[in-house]
Design a protein around this motif. Structure first.
Motif, PDB file in Angstrom:
ATOM      1  N   ASN A 426      -2.665   2.084  -4.709  1.00  0.00           N
ATOM      2  CA  ASN A 426      -2.830   0.703  -4.240  1.00  0.00           C
ATOM      3  C   ASN A 426      -2.399  -0.211  -5.383  1.00  0.00           C
ATOM      4  OD1 ASN A 426      -3.510  -1.584  -2.876  1.00  0.00           O
ATOM      5  ND2 ASN A 426      -5.638  -0.999  -2.483  1.00  0.00           N
ATOM      6  N   SER A 428      -0.798  -3.131  -5.419  1.00  0.00           N
ATOM      7  CA  SER A 428      -1.042  -4.576  -5.289  1.00  0.00           C
ATOM      8  C   SER A 428      -2.456  -4.934  -5.734  1.00  0.00           C
ATOM      9  CB  SER A 428      -0.807  -5.009  -3.845  1.00  0.00           C
ATOM     10  OG  SER A 428      -1.679  -4.300  -2.973  1.00  0.00           O
ATOM     11  N   SER A 429      -3.448  -4.095  -5.398  1.00  0.00           N
ATOM     12  CA  SER A 429      -4.828  -4.371  -5.832  1.00  0.00           C
ATOM     13  C   SER A 429      -4.964  -4.260  -7.341  1.00  0.00           C
ATOM     14  CB  SER A 429      -5.794  -3.402  -5.149  1.00  0.00           C
ATOM     15  OG  SER A 429      -5.773  -3.575  -3.754  1.00  0.00           O
ATOM     16  N   ARG A 431      -2.592  -4.877  -9.584  1.00  0.00           N
ATOM     17  CA  ARG A 431      -1.998  -6.081 -10.168  1.00  0.00           C
ATOM     18  C   ARG A 431      -2.889  -7.296  -9.948  1.00  0.00           C
ATOM     19  NH1 ARG A 431       4.190  -4.849  -8.248  1.00  0.00           N
ATOM     20  NH2 ARG A 431       4.947  -3.981 -10.227  1.00  0.00           N
ATOM     21  N   ARG A 432      -3.498  -7.359  -8.779  1.00  0.00           N
ATOM     22  CA  ARG A 432      -4.374  -8.495  -8.494  1.00  0.00           C
ATOM     23  C   ARG A 432      -5.568  -8.495  -9.449  1.00  0.00           C
ATOM     24  NH1 ARG A 432      -5.982  -7.123  -3.780  1.00  0.00           N
ATOM     25  NH2 ARG A 432      -3.984  -7.668  -2.801  1.00  0.00           N
TER      26      ARG A 432
END
Length: 698
Positions: A426, A428-429, A431-432
């Protein structure tokens, strides 16, 4: 037909280019240099050319020359066994087995005690399937050197490999007559057991325990009988062992093994009697293991019950401890470690929830350092043991919401969470989470972790933006500037990397400026920018006059190209003039030593003499030592250096001072000459002057 004297082609590695010729901070020894050269194989010689043989006559001539060379080597030094072995191996490769045997026999006449010769001789016979010859060699070896166990092992192995069990047994029997070490007896026993000869193995054990009468050997004998189902025989072995050692040489391990054997046979009354008999006779300080096993036997009976009772008791103690001091996080760690190895997942989760509920009452990071590891262990337990990714994510998110990021933060929690999301694929999570951490509580460790992630993903645009943000946040970190410039260099943007270095050295405050300048200079040298590198050195010398900078500049000029020797000498001269006013005499000495090394290699005799005249004299001096409170602590010796240039200046000052003293002396003598007539006149006067205190009486 082609014959080669070399085993194979050997690779000639290229010499590593030295990019930085400045002296290292930590010098290495000659031994380390030699070891490194050996490991890198920098001095491999090319293989000799192959010799091509066209007919049998040339082949015979080749063999004659080789044999003559081998014989010459043997004639020079017969005691070098390596020469004999090389000779034999060469003959063996030519299938001249009879000649090889002759060489081995000659070598054994020289040194029949050499174990390697016997081994090589027998192995050659075995390789060429000459079983009888090999037997002959082994038989001679064990007769000549019967205490070398390796001969016996290999001889029996060969016979067993050939299927000659009777011959192997006969060799073992001959070996046992010498009463060898314990392992030899075990080898004989295992040989018999491999062929289901249990009765023969029992007979060997009977002899073995008499030759090596140790407790562990009797126990192994009994275990062997128990393993093959002869329980009555095993009991008799234990009983004989107890009788053999008697009460004078009692050993707790024998009785523990005997009692456990009876436990396995469900003879609990026998086991109890054995324990009590041993405890009544074995000294207390030698019966710790015996007492512990007896306690377990009496109280619980089986191992599972013992473990359950121990865990229950430990849980009760930990519960009392954490109830009395809920903020003692070490006690929670021990409690949870116990539960993770023995309790159900729901029970472990419940205790984890109780532990993390004890939030530190003070908003200071030092009070949170141990507490935050409870959350980390909780998340790792859910991910690795409970295999519940969703609960793991909830644990990480709850911990990040609890930490007061306005006051302080824990970069490891953000990084662990991001790494967990990456393991769950995951991205994107992850990086977020890292972006949120930089926005809420920027730290250098967070930036570096985020950059490392993007480098692995080959997202260099993101890396450039992150480096820019990092340098805005912490412009004093030289490592960040260097890593940013290295990234741009790898990407091929040299001008951008140079601009980063220029911006870095212009910062008013840096944590490691020497590392930054060195990296910038190395960068320009790698790019081949000689003039830029020279300008950088001059800029650095405007900021610091450190001796290592001067030496590094001199080495650079020496490797710069045309006219390098003269430029290097000019640098040394300039540095020496400036270092005259330096208070650190060791630094000035270091410069002169480097200069002298340079002149030894590149200079003329006059140049060397000139530098030698500048070398200082080492003298010992004494000085007072004072303690912190100002009191004297005695004297200490220290080494000082007297430079000829300083001595000449001091002598000139001393000459001027002597001239001044002489003038003063002459002036005083002239004044005395003028005063003498006045003194004579006062002596003839009728007046007497007496000075008493502040009064003058006439």
């Amino acid at each position: 037909m082609a014959v080669s004297n070399a085993v194979g082609k050997q690779r000639i590695p290229q010499l590593a280019k030295v990019k930085n010729k400045a002296p290292a901070l930590v010098q290495i020894t000659a031994e380390q240099l030699l070891r490194e050269a050996k490991e890198r194989e920098l001095e491999l010689l090319p293989p000799p050319p192959q010799q091509r043989i066209a007919d049998e006559e040339e082949f015979n001539d080749y063999k004659l020359r080789k044999r003559k060379a081998f014989e010459d080597n043997l004639r020079k030094n017969r005691t070098v066994i390596g020469n004999w072995i090389k000779y034999v191996q060469w003959e063996e490769r030519l299938q001249e087995i009879q000649r090889a045997r002759s060489i081995y026999e000659r070598a054994l006449d020289v040194d029949y005690r050499n174990i390697t010769l016997w081994l090589k001789y027998a192995e050659m016979e075995m390789r060429n399937r000459q079983a009888n010859h090999a037997r002959n060699v082994w038989d001679r070896a064990i007769t000549t050197l019967p205490r070398v166990s390796q001969f016996w092992y290999k001889y029996t192995y060969m016979e067993e490999l050939l299927g000659n069990m009777a011959g192997a047994r006969q060799v073992f029997e001959r070996w046992m007559e010498w009463q060898p070490e314990e392992q030899a007896w075990h080898s004989y026993i295992n040989f018999e057991l491999r062929y289901k000869e249990v009765e023969r193995a029992r007979t060997i054990y009977e002899r073995f325990v008499l030759v090596h009468p140790r407790v562990k050997n009797w126990i192994k004998y009994a275990h062997s009988e128990e393993k093959h189902g002869y329980f009555a025989h095993a009991r008799k072995v234990y009983e004989r062992a107890v009788e053999f050692f008697g009460e004078e040489h009692m050993d707790e391990h024998l009785y523990v093994a005997f009692a456990k054997f009876e436990e396995n046979q469900k003879e609990f009354e026998r086991a109890q009697v054995i324990y009590k008999y041993a405890l009544d006779r074995v000294p207390t300080h030698e019966a710790q293991e015996l007492f512990k096993n007896y306690t377990i036997f009496e109280k619980f009976g089986d191992r599972r019950g013992i473990e359950a009772i121990i865990v229950s008791k430990c849980r009760f103690q930990y519960e009392e401890e954490v109830r009395a001091s809920p903020h003692n996080y070490d006690a929670w760690f021990d409690y949870l470690h116990l539960l993770e190895s023995s309790a159900e997942a729901d029970t472990v989760r419940e205790v984890y929830e109780r532990a993390i509920a004890n939030v530190p009452p003070i908003q200071e990071k030092r009070h949170w350092k141990r507490y935050i590891y409870l959350w980390i262990n909780y998340a790792l337990y859910e991910e690795l043991q409970a295999k519940d990714p969703e609960r793991t994510r909830q644990v990480y998110q709850a911990s990040l919401e609890l930490i007061p990021h306005q006051d302080f933060t824990f970069a490891k929690m953000w990084l662990y969470y991001a790494q967990f999301e990456i393991r769950q694929r995951n991205l994107s999570s992850a990086r977020r989470a890292l972006g949120t951490s930089i926005g809420k509580c920027p730290k250098s460790k967070l930036f570096k972790g985020y950059i490392e992630l993007e480098v692995k993903l080959r997202e260099f645009d993101r890396c450039q933006k992150l480096y820019a943000k990092l340098l805005e946040f912490a412009p004093e970190h030289c490592t960040s500037w260097i890593k940013f410039a290295e990234l741009e260099t790898i990407l091929g943007d040299v001008e951008r990397a140079r601009a980063i270095y220029e911006l870095a050295i212009s910062q008013p405050r840096l944590d490691m400026p020497e590392v930054l300048w060195k990296s910038y200079i190395d960068f320009e040298m790698e790019q081949g920018e000689i003039e830029r590198t020279r300008n950088l050195y001059r800029q650095l010398l405007q900021r610091t006059q450190h001796v290592k900078v001067w030496i590094s500049l001199a080495h650079f000029e020496l490797s710069a190209g045309e006219g390098s020797v003269s430029k290097c000498r000019q640098i040394y001269e300039e540095a020496n003039k400036i270092m005259r006013n330096c208070e650190e005499k060791e630094a000035r000495l270091m410069l002169l030593q480097s200069w002298r090394s340079f002149e030894d290699e590149f200079g003329t005799v006059s140049d060397k003499e000139r530098v030698d005249r500048l070398m200082p004299e080492k003298v010992k001096k004494r000085r007072k030592v004072q303690t912190d409170d100002g009191s004297d602590a005695g004297w200490e010796e220290y080494c000082d250096y007297i430079f000829p240039e300083d001595e000449a200046a001091r002598q000139a000052n001393l000459k001027l001072l002597a001239t001044a003293k002489l003038w003063k002396k002459q002036h005083q003598e002239q004044e005395q000459t003028d005063v003498l007539p006045e003194c004579e006149e006062l002596k003839t006067s009728h007046f007497h002057i007496e000075v008493r205190g502040a009064k003058v009486v006439q």
